[in-house]
Design a protein around this motif. Structure first.
Motif, mmCIF file in Angstrom:
data_model
loop_
_atom_site.group_PDB
_atom_site.id
_atom_site.type_symbol
_atom_site.label_atom_id
_atom_site.label_comp_id
_atom_site.label_asym_id
_atom_site.label_seq_id
_atom_site.Cartn_x
_atom_site.Cartn_y
_atom_site.Cartn_z
ATOM 1 N N LEU A 9 0.839 -1.195 0.000
ATOM 2 C CA LEU A 9 0.000 0.000 0.000
ATOM 3 C C LEU A 9 0.874 1.245 0.000
ATOM 4 C CD1 LEU A 9 -2.475 -1.089 2.811
ATOM 5 C CD2 LEU A 9 -2.660 -1.543 0.361
ATOM 6 N N CYS A 133 -6.514 -1.049 3.148
ATOM 7 C CA CYS A 133 -6.633 0.121 2.262
ATOM 8 C C CYS A 133 -7.396 1.243 2.957
ATOM 9 C CB CYS A 133 -7.336 -0.261 0.966
ATOM 10 S SG CYS A 133 -6.345 -1.241 -0.182
ATOM 11 N N GLY A 141 -3.172 0.549 -3.821
ATOM 12 C CA GLY A 141 -2.977 -0.710 -3.120
ATOM 13 C C GLY A 141 -2.954 -1.859 -4.099
#
Length: 272
Positions: A9, A133, A141
C-alpha cells in the motif's frame, strides 16, 4: 518455491501516528488471528515479543529517529528520518511486514505498508486487503498471489523488487516527460509527486485512490472486473472472482488481466 501473498500500500497518511500500531493489529486480528505479529522491531532486528495489541502499539511510541554521531565528542544529531516498524510471525500463518515512512525533507512524499505472507486459501485475503486500504487511506494498493509460473516469466533484474515487496512508493506511479519525450522519475520536491499517471501492472486485487482520478475508465472497469467496491476514498476491484484463480490457471488469469487493462485504463499503461 511455494506460492505467497504480497499486499503493498502507498499512502500519504501518517503511519507514525500513535494509534496506528493498535489499529493495524486490530485490523489483522479481526480478519485472521493467525496472521498477527509475534515479533517486532526495527532495521531487521525483531527482538520484541508481541502478544497483545498494546505490545505492538508500544513500538510506535518508541524513539525511532535516525541519528548521526559527530566524530569528535560523540554528539548525536537527528537526521529527521524515522525507522519503520517491522514485524514477523514464524508459526502458521507465517508472514512478515513493515512500514516505510516518508522522506525527511519533503512532506509530499508517500509512506507504505508491505505484508508478505504464505498462501492459505481459506483466509479472507480480500477482506484483509480492503481493511488495510481503508485504514491507511491508500493512494494505491495491490494484492497478488505470486506463483512459480508467474515468477518464471519475470525478468529477474527488472522485477526483483516486485517479487519481494510489490509496487509501492510514488515513483511507481508518477513521471515527467523531458524535452526528448522520455519519461523521467520526479524529484522528491516536485509538486506533481501526488499526480498518479501510470500503473506498473495490474495484480489480482487493486485499490485506486483519488490520486488516480481521471486516469481510468470507471464504467468500463465495472463492466469487466470482479468484486468491485466503490467508496469516496477509492475504487477496489479484482481481476477474477477468487484469488486462487491465479494459482489454478495462470494463463486464464493473464488473459483476464490484459482485458481489464485494455478496457479500463486507456490512458494509464504505457509501452516501455
Amino acid at each position: 518455491m511455494n506460492p505467497y501473498i504480497i499486499i503493498a500500500l502507498t499512502t500519504y497518511s501518517d503511519l507514525n501516528a500513535d494509534r496506528f500500531g493498535a489499529d493495524l493489529f486490530s485490523a489483522i486480528g479481526e480478519v485472521e488471528p493467525r496472521l498477527l505479529p509475534q515479533k517486532a522491531g526495527w532495521l531487521g532486528t525483531l527482538s520484541r515479543d508481541v502478544k497483545t495489541s498494546e505490545d505492538f502499539a508500544s513500538l510506535w511510541r518508541e524513539d525511532r529517529q535516525i541519528y548521526t554521531s559527530e566524530r569528535r565528542g560523540g554528539t548525536r544529531r537527528t537526521t529527521g528520518g524515522i525507522m519503520g516498524v517491522e514485524w514477523a510471525r514464524r508459526s502458521a500463518i507465517k508472514n512478515k511486514g513493515k512500514i516505510v515512512h516518508r522522506g525527511v525533507h519533503y512532506s509530499n512524499q508517500a509512506e507504505a505498508l508491505v505484508l508478505h505472507a504464505e498462501w492459505r486459501e481459506r483466509v479472507d485475503w480480500l477482506k484483509l486487503f480492503q481493511q488495510l486500504c481503508l485504514l491507511t487511506r491508500a493512494a494505491h494498493g495491490m494484492m497478488h498471489l505470486f506463483t512459480p509460473e508467474e515468477i518464471a516469466e519475470l525478468d529477474p533484474d527488472d522485477r526483483s523488487l516486485y517479487r519481494r515487496e510489490g509496487f509501492h512508493g510514488q515513483n511507481a506511479f508518477t513521471y515527467s516527460i523531458d524535452s526528448y519525450g522520455t519519461r523521467r522519475k520526479l524529484g522528491p520536491g516536485d509538486p506533481n509527486m501526488r499526480v498518479f499517471r501510470q500503473v506498473p501492472d495490474l495484480t489480482w486485487a487493486t485499490w485506486l485512490g483519488t490520486n488516480f482520478n481521471e486516469q481510468y475508465d470507471l464504467v468500463s472497469l465495472k463492466s469487466t472486473v470482479a468484486n468491485a467496491t466503490e467508496t469516496k476514498d477509492g475504487f477496489l476491484f479484482t481481476v477474477t472472482d477468487q484469488l486462487g484463480d491465479v494459482l489454478r490457471n495462470f494463463a486464464t488469469f493473464q488473459r483476464r488481466r490484459e482485458l481489464v487493462k485494455a478496457n479500463g485504463f486507456p490512458k494509464t499503461f504505457f509501452p516501455e
